[in-house]
Design an enzyme around this catalytic site. Structure first.
Site, PDB file in Angstrom:
ATOM      1  N   ASP A 124     -23.506 -27.561  -6.645  1.00 49.53           N
ATOM      2  CA  ASP A 124     -22.608 -28.653  -7.029  1.00 49.53           C
ATOM      3  C   ASP A 124     -22.296 -29.599  -5.874  1.00 49.53           C
ATOM      4  OD1 ASP A 124     -22.454 -27.818  -9.636  1.00 49.53           O
ATOM      5  OD2 ASP A 124     -20.551 -26.757  -9.403  1.00 49.53           O
ATOM      6  N   HIS A 171     -24.069 -32.043 -18.395  1.00 48.83           N
ATOM      7  CA  HIS A 171     -23.103 -32.011 -19.494  1.00 48.83           C
ATOM      8  C   HIS A 171     -21.678 -31.867 -18.994  1.00 48.83           C
ATOM      9  CE1 HIS A 171     -23.491 -27.623 -18.881  1.00 48.83           C
ATOM     10  NE2 HIS A 171     -22.285 -27.553 -19.391  1.00 48.83           N
ATOM     11  N   GLU A 190     -25.816 -20.805 -12.780  1.00 47.19           N
ATOM     12  CA  GLU A 190     -24.796 -21.807 -12.480  1.00 47.19           C
ATOM     13  C   GLU A 190     -23.703 -21.086 -11.705  1.00 47.19           C
ATOM     14  OE1 GLU A 190     -21.443 -24.728 -14.480  1.00 47.19           O
ATOM     15  OE2 GLU A 190     -22.094 -22.905 -15.500  1.00 47.19           O
ATOM     16  N   GLN A 237     -20.395 -32.697 -15.834  1.00 46.26           N
ATOM     17  CA  GLN A 237     -19.906 -33.810 -15.029  1.00 46.26           C
ATOM     18  C   GLN A 237     -19.651 -35.058 -15.860  1.00 46.26           C
ATOM     19  OE1 GLN A 237     -18.952 -32.842 -12.316  1.00 46.26           O
ATOM     20  NE2 GLN A 237     -20.182 -31.022 -11.953  1.00 46.26           N
ATOM     21  N   ASP A 270     -24.827 -19.200 -17.447  1.00 48.09           N
ATOM     22  CA  ASP A 270     -23.617 -20.001 -17.356  1.00 48.09           C
ATOM     23  C   ASP A 270     -22.569 -19.346 -16.461  1.00 48.09           C
ATOM     24  OD1 ASP A 270     -21.784 -22.177 -18.361  1.00 48.09           O
ATOM     25  OD2 ASP A 270     -20.701 -20.434 -19.137  1.00 48.09           O
ATOM     26  N   PHE A 275     -24.090 -31.162  -3.764  1.00 48.24           N
ATOM     27  CA  PHE A 275     -24.937 -32.359  -3.748  1.00 48.24           C
ATOM     28  C   PHE A 275     -24.402 -33.376  -4.751  1.00 48.24           C
ATOM     29  CE2 PHE A 275     -28.418 -35.098  -4.886  1.00 48.24           C
ATOM     30  CZ  PHE A 275     -29.148 -35.261  -3.718  1.00 48.24           C
ATOM     31  N   GLY A 317     -19.204 -34.762 -19.572  1.00 49.55           N
ATOM     32  CA  GLY A 317     -18.333 -34.369 -20.665  1.00 49.55           C
ATOM     33  C   GLY A 317     -16.939 -33.966 -20.264  1.00 49.55           C
ATOM     34  N   HIS A 352     -21.355 -33.607  -6.069  1.00 50.64           N
ATOM     35  CA  HIS A 352     -20.022 -34.096  -5.729  1.00 50.64           C
ATOM     36  C   HIS A 352     -20.076 -35.114  -4.589  1.00 50.64           C
ATOM     37  CE1 HIS A 352     -18.899 -31.153  -8.503  1.00 50.64           C
ATOM     38  NE2 HIS A 352     -18.414 -30.208  -7.721  1.00 50.64           N
TER      39      HIS A 352
END
Length: 616
Positions: free
Chosen positions: A330, A398, A305, A400, A268, A332, A402, A334
């Site tokens: 990220d 989760h 991540e 994008q 994470d 891709f 949440g 966005h």
């Protein structure tokens, strides 16, 4: 040095804890006849240890520090009474039946991210097992489980609702979340996954501990004031006594990979792992895992991540990298999300052009030392020296979903045609695709942020922080209460939808795309030099060509709300293989011809994707 309660069998158990700054540590055995037994300083500085007989599995224990307060084991393997309760001795024995399991190669993985608590009505490890066959039938070959380290809960309410958390508030990284099941239950799930040909990826958090039940600082200098993270003081990876912290988390990684046969770890937010030492913690972690794999029956992987757009993370050490196996990208998401939804708030203001999505296909990072208006600085560096299969992409996960105020999925935000277009964009890419649970059939339940704490002040702080987070978006209403059990219950999947109407069509569409991804030579080729992407901003069009030695495909994606006419850049006759607008996929009907000649025009329906295979 293995910390924690290491049960050796026949009533023999060895207890080891790291506390380099304390004068004494004692073991408190919580049996009918309570015992307090001093631990002995180990020859390795900072560790305390004792080996005892007549200590059996399920025994509860704590550590008494400097003769005063008692706390659970930082390396506890199970917390049956939650984060404030004692630790439990666990028998590691399990009847594994996966001796012939050789794993899923990284480049072949199709990730399926799930949250144990909301994936099934029961919210347990065991309840996942009956659904594995259906996931495998769609083509999923790797489930990615959100964090399961013991997190807090309000035990004053009914047991089924006591623990509600995404998992990133965990405070015992070795302890399986008690509301999800026992360590043996998790092993049973992993064993079943391997029987179905499904790898297991576990999301682990090495950048912070959660706020409630966090007693780690009582034992040792796990934190440093040198750096600040969104959660407070950073983990101590390069300050005094940092070798114990580094060992703690490396041991944790090997614990999951070895003891539980986990196939990969998703690390994470590694941008919040601060280490300015000569050898970064991630490099040392990767070395330890690679060494572990030399004696394992199959390769294990580390997937980071990261929002740094920095390929140093996955470059090998001989090229100055850390040697991790893959990282999220990220950009891709966005770029694709902005085109599909029209969002331009927050970080989406840096996206919204077709040329950016085309660049994401070809170069991975949109921002590779370009100025990012939202960040107000230059961001990223090029990564074309790394193969596409070292990057994971998605259109939903989760975060994008949440981190939107109401946790709305794409099903509730864009058209059905847009959903099919989104699926094709992800699954036909050369990257490692990730689906979020229920995405494959268009789940309608939201995935909102939810927590359960026992501290009233912390509850209020979470509510206030959540409200403040969305003030910049100028919403007229407050976000759903993260502490409410109703918020949690609304996030449970409606599994029956996968067999109904357009939900079933979307499921079949995903199955078809995955089958093409797994079988067509041009789509199997993961060479960055075998993909070319172009765009037309006026038409809102992106065209992607992919090829292998003997096969070529080309697919066009129309992000326009109106039909468009185009000519595909082909050098031989092409035959249509996939068309999201076809009526078989509940589309409006497609005017695109089944056979396309060189120079022939074709028309694409709004928000549609068409794929042609070229004659050799």
């Amino acid at each position: 040095m293995r910390t924690g309660a290491n049960y050796l069998g026949n009533g023999e158990c060895e207890f080891t804890v790291w506390s380099p700054t304390l004068n004494s540590v004692a073991l408190q055995i919580l049996t009918a006849k309570e015992q307090i037994i001093p631990l002995k300083p180990h020859i390795e500085a900072g560790y305390w240890q004792i080996k005892l007989n007549d200590v059996y599995p399920d025994t509860l224990y704590r550590y008494v520090l400097d003769g005063e307060n008692a706390f659970a084991d930082p390396a506890s393997q199970y917390q049956p009474e939650g984060v404030h309760g004692p630790s439990q001795v666990i028998d590691p024995q399990f009847n594994w039946t996966d001796d012939n399991w050789t794993g899923v190669p990284l480049e072949a993985m199709i990730f399926y991210e799930l949250h144990v608590g909301t994936f099934t009505p029961e919210g347990t490890f065991k309840a996942i097992i009956p659904r594995l066959a259906e996931l495998r039938e769609v083509g999923i070959n790797a489930i990615e489980i959100m964090p399961i380290a013991q997190f807090p809960g309000d035990t004053h309410i009914e047991p089924d609702l006591a623990y509600r958390n995404w998992g990133y508030d965990g405070v015992y990284p070795f302890a399986v979340q008690n509301s999800y099941g026992t360590p043996a239950d998790l092993k049973e799930l992993v064993n079943a996954c391997h029987q179905h040909g499904i790898a297991v990826v576990l999301d682990v958090v090495y950048n912070h501990f959660g706020p409630e039940g966090n007693y780690m600082g009582q034992f040792a200098p796990y934190f440093t004031k040198t750096y600040k993270t969104p959660w407070g003081n950073a983990m101590n990876f390069d300050d005094a006594h940092s070798q114990g912290v580094r060992h703690y988390f490396i041991q944790n990684a090997l614990y999951w990979l070895g003891e539980f046969h986990i196939d990969a770890l998703r690390l994470d937010a590694i941008q919040a792992i601060y280490d300015l030492g000569a050898k970064h913690f991630l490099w040392e972690l990767a070395e330890a895992v690679h060494h572990f794999c030399q004696n394992a029956n199959c390769k294990r992987y580390l997937i980071a991540e990261s929002d740094l757009n920095n390929p140093q993370i996955i470059r090998p050490p001989e090229l100055g990298g850390y040697g991790l196996d893959a990282q999220w990208s990220d950009d891709f998401h966005h770029a694709l999300h902005a085109l599909l939804t029209g969002d331009r708030q927050g970080y989406y203001q840096d996206y919204g052009e077709c040329t950016q999505l085309a660049k994401a296909y070809q170069d991975t990072f949109v921002y590779d030392w370009l100025y990012a208006p939202h960040r107000k600085r230059f961001h990223g560096i090029p990564c074309r020296d790394r193969p596409p299969f070292q990057f994971s992409v998605c259109i939903q996960n989760h975060d994008q979903i949440g981190n939107q105020m109401k946790g709305d999925r794409l099903w509730n935000r864009i058209s059905f045609e847009g959903l099919k277009l989104a699926a094709g964009a992800v699954l036909l890419s050369p990257y490692l695709p990730l689906l979020f649970m229920g995405e494959e059939y268009g789940e309608t339940a939201p995935f909102m942020y939810f927590v359960s704490h026992s501290d009233p002040d912390l509850i209020q702080a979470v509510r206030a922080g959540r409200k403040q987070e969305f003030e910049a978006f100028h919403y007229d209403e407050d976000p759903p209460d993260p502490e409410s059990a109703e918020t949690f219950l609304r996030c449970k999947l409606n599994w029956q939808l996968r067999n109904e109407g357009k939900h079933k069509v979307l499921l079949d569409w995903h199955r078809e795309l995955i089958n093409w991804r797994k079988t067509h030579p041009a789509l199997l080729k993961k060479d960055r030099n075998c993909i070319e992407a172009t765009s037309n901003e006026e038409k809102q069009l992106v065209i992607v060509r992919r090829w292998s030695e003997a096969n070529k495909v080309i697919f066009a994606m129309n992000f326009n709300q109106s039909p468009i006419t185009l000519t595909l850049p082909i050098e031989s006759t092409a035959h249509k293989k996939l068309d999201s607008a076809d009526t078989v996929w509940s589309g409006p009907g497609s005017p695109a011809p089944n056979n396309l000649s060189v120079g022939q025009e074709l028309q694409l329906q709004p928000h549609s994707l068409v794929l042609y295979e070229l004659e050799s």
